[in-house]
Write a protein that holds these residues in place. Structure first.
Motif, short mmCIF file in Angstrom:
data_model
loop_
_atom_site.label_atom_id
_atom_site.label_comp_id
_atom_site.label_asym_id
_atom_site.label_seq_id
_atom_site.Cartn_x
_atom_site.Cartn_y
_atom_site.Cartn_z
N THR A 277 0.83 -1.21 0.00
CA THR A 277 0.00 0.00 0.00
C THR A 277 0.87 1.25 0.00
OG1 THR A 277 -1.71 -1.18 1.24
CG2 THR A 277 -1.84 1.22 1.21
N GLY A 278 1.95 1.24 0.78
CA GLY A 278 2.86 2.37 0.79
C GLY A 278 3.49 2.62 -0.57
N GLY A 279 3.85 1.55 -1.27
CA GLY A 279 4.39 1.69 -2.61
C GLY A 279 3.39 2.30 -3.57
N ALA A 280 2.14 1.87 -3.46
CA ALA A 280 1.09 2.41 -4.32
C ALA A 280 0.85 3.90 -4.03
CB ALA A 280 -0.20 1.62 -4.12
N LEU A 281 0.84 4.27 -2.75
CA LEU A 281 0.66 5.68 -2.41
C LEU A 281 1.82 6.54 -2.89
CD1 LEU A 281 -0.78 5.50 1.24
CD2 LEU A 281 -1.99 6.12 -0.85
N SER A 282 3.02 5.99 -2.89
CA SER A 282 4.17 6.73 -3.40
C SER A 282 4.02 7.01 -4.90
CB SER A 282 5.47 5.95 -3.15
OG SER A 282 5.71 5.80 -1.77
N VAL A 283 3.53 6.03 -5.63
CA VAL A 283 3.30 6.24 -7.07
C VAL A 283 2.25 7.33 -7.28
CG1 VAL A 283 2.46 5.18 -9.19
CG2 VAL A 283 3.97 3.89 -7.68
N VAL A 284 1.15 7.23 -6.56
CA VAL A 284 0.06 8.20 -6.71
C VAL A 284 0.52 9.60 -6.30
CG1 VAL A 284 -2.23 8.87 -5.88
CG2 VAL A 284 -1.74 6.47 -6.39
N GLY A 285 1.21 9.71 -5.16
CA GLY A 285 1.67 11.01 -4.68
C GLY A 285 2.65 11.66 -5.64
N THR A 286 3.60 10.87 -6.18
CA THR A 286 4.57 11.41 -7.13
C THR A 286 3.87 11.87 -8.41
OG1 THR A 286 6.23 9.87 -6.25
CG2 THR A 286 6.72 10.93 -8.35
N ALA A 287 2.92 11.07 -8.89
CA ALA A 287 2.17 11.45 -10.10
C ALA A 287 1.38 12.74 -9.88
CB ALA A 287 1.25 10.31 -10.50
N LEU A 288 0.79 12.88 -8.70
CA LEU A 288 0.03 14.11 -8.42
C LEU A 288 0.95 15.33 -8.37
CD1 LEU A 288 -2.43 12.79 -5.67
CD2 LEU A 288 -3.01 13.44 -8.02
N LEU A 289 2.12 15.18 -7.76
CA LEU A 289 3.06 16.30 -7.68
C LEU A 289 3.63 16.68 -9.05
CD1 LEU A 289 4.96 15.43 -4.38
CD2 LEU A 289 3.51 17.42 -4.77
#
Length: 557
Positions: free
Chosen positions: A334-346
């Protein structure tokens, strides 16, 4: 050790970590101002950050190996002292070259603190129980990371940026005293120590040459040039020689046999890309807040709180869940998935992106990193042989720092190119008289103080940096995906219930029992051979019957 004893032992360690984090983050929000006052350009800005990361990266495996050979308590005190003295000396910098040199000393001490704090924690806390204390480490990290920029901004605005480098000195002295008074580790058995000097020199030389090339290519010389050929070839030769030496060394700096452990290999891959996210986010968000949004250093620190809040909350909450349930795989995925989403949003950032959205994006990425960073070290320490605990822990930190250093260098080069092109295109659209003013204000190539620029030129600079930082995060998305894939394939092993000291004692007992069993078998075999009896019915040389036959009527003993 009971809960109170663990907390007592951790107190000095936590304060030492806080000092190292504070000494690094207290400068982060004022770096744009520091580089501007020291007449540095974007290359100097990147080098000030890269120098510390480079020294941290190169020294981390050495500290880890020393931890397996020498007194860990003394080592962490030396690392802390080196870190803070380097920080204090940087406060007297008169130019960016001076600043970069003493940032190297900060990095050397920081490499020891990063590796040794994790190693010592494994000595006194089992993998299963470590999540219970993750909130403490997360809290220290959050206070240092969030409070550092805030304190740095206040100090810069009130007293000047130089005092940012001096603020950690009194706290460091207290930390060293507390480590001496509260941290009690069992004495390690004395043994003959063999230090792999050749491996240390070759690894440090190869990695340093590669990272220096990454930092200079595209700025001091072209990517495809004679300098690139020489530096890349030299780095490859040194690293290949290091591999050969490490395969033959008695006490290698990085035992290559560890890469046969699937958990270690995948954690290393994940750590490289996590390093890019962790270091790159801190560096480029500070530039975004001050150069794209016109924030002061103090405001910049306040605006990055959502990122640290996400990291702290995720680290504390999910660390406690891991200790309670003993399950970590779903949390890390889940942490890995959130990192992908957060980086894409930024990656969608512009100079006019609403701050509410920026805060949400930072919180998502921070939560993802909070669920990953400590747990990557945890699963490696849980699966690796206890005799390689120090080098394995430092190796994960080493590759995380390596990823961060390379990432900041490459992404800094991308940012410099995008910003330069954006400013050039923006100035071309201005009126002729404004173009002349812009050429005078920006022609030197140094990082400007945005608030002092005329309105029209300020908008051009803010737009260029806003777009550039967004591009930086866009190019970070594939690395975040690699982290997710590596974490997904980690073996879902159960967390152990013994700390490193207990595991070491158990392994010594097992080895002793094994050696005793082997010796006992050999003794029995030797005894059997020495008392072999003549066959029944045979005579001795003097004509008498054998003892067996004469005493029990011929029956075999």
């Amino acid at each position: 050790m009971n809960h109170r004893q663990v907390l007592q032992a951790l107190s000095g360690l936590l304060l030492g970590m806080f000092v190292s984090i504070l000494a690094g983050t207290v400068v982060s929000t004022s770096l744009p101002l520091i580089i501007s006052e020291l007449k540095g350009d974007q290359s100097a800005y990147t080098w000030v950050v890269t120098a510390t990361l480079l020294a941290t990266t190169v020294s981390t495996p050495l500290w880890g190996k020393f931890a397996d050979l020498f007194n860990r308590k003394l080592l962490i005190q030396l690392a802390l002292g080196l870190f803070v003295l380097g920080s204090a000396a940087a406060g007297f910098a008169q130019n960016t070259d001076w600043l970069i040199v003493f940032r190297v000393f900060q990095g050397l001490g920081g490499g020891g603190l990063a590796a040794l704090s994790q190693i010592i924690m494994a000595d006194i806390i089992s993998p299963r129980e470590r999540g219970r204390y993750a909130g403490l480490f997360g809290g220290v990290m959050a206070v240092g990371t969030v409070g550092g920029p805030l304190l740095g901004g206040l100090i810069t605005d009130a007293f000047g940026w130089r005092w940012n480098f001096f603020v950690a000195l009194p706290v460091a002295i207290v930390a060293i005293i507390m480590l001496q008074a509260t941290l009690h580790l069992p004495k390690r058995a004395k043994r003959k120590v063999t230090i792999d000097y050749a491996g240390a020199v070759l690894i440090a030389g190869g990695v340093s040459l590669f990272l220096i090339w990454m930092s200079m290519a595209g700025k001091q010389f072209e990517w495809m040039s004679l300098e690139t050929l020489i530096m890349v070839t030299g780095a490859i030769v040194l690293l290949v020689a290091a591999v050969i030496v490490e395969l033959k060394a008695t006490e290698p700096i990085i035992p290559l046999s560890m890469f046969r452990n699937r958990t270690f290999t995948l954690a290393v891959i994940a750590s490289i890309s996590v390093g890019v996210s962790m270091f790159g986010t801190a560096v480029f968000l500070a530039q975004y807040m001050q150069l794209a949004r016109g924030a002061t250093p103090t405001q910049s620190g306040l605006l990055t709180i959502p990122m640290m809040a996400g990291l702290l909350i995720a680290s504390a909450v999910f660390g406690a869940i891991i200790s309670k349930r003993g399950r970590w795989k779903a949390i890390m995925v889940t942490g890995g998935a959130l990192s992908v989403v957060g980086t894409a949003l930024l990656s969608t950032l512009h100079y006019d992106t609403p701050f509410v959205l920026v805060a949400i994006y930072m919180f998502v990425l921070g939560a993802g990193l909070g669920m990953l960073m400590q747990n990557l070290v945890l699963v490696v320490q849980n699966s690796i042989e206890v005799r390689n605990l120090g080098v394995a822990t430092s190796a994960v930190t080493f590759f995380r720092s390596l990823g961060g250093t390379v990432g900041v260098s490459v992404l800094g080069s991308i940012l410099g190119t995008v910003v330069a092109d954006g400013i050039k295109d923006g100035i071309a659209d201005l009126a002729p008289e404004q173009q002349a003013v812009a050429a005078q204000a920006l022609g030197s190539g140094t990082i400007p103080q945005v608030n002092q620029l005329p309105e029209a030129i300020r908008v051009v600079v803010e737009s260029a940096y806003g777009t550039g930082v967004g591009q930086v995060f866009f190019y970070s998305v594939p690395l975040a995906i690699i982290t997710l894939i590596a974490v997904a394939f980690l073996p879902n092993a159960r967390l152990g219930t013994m700390n490193a000291v207990q595991r070491h004692g158990a392994s010594e007992n097992t080895e002793a029992e094994s050696e005793f069993a082997v010796a006992e078998d050999a003794l029995i075999d030797a005894s059997t051979a020495s008392v072999a009896l003549p066959p029944v019915g045979t005579s001795h040389p003097d004509g008498r019957r054998s003892d067996d036959e004469s005493t029990d009527g011929g029956r075999s003993r």
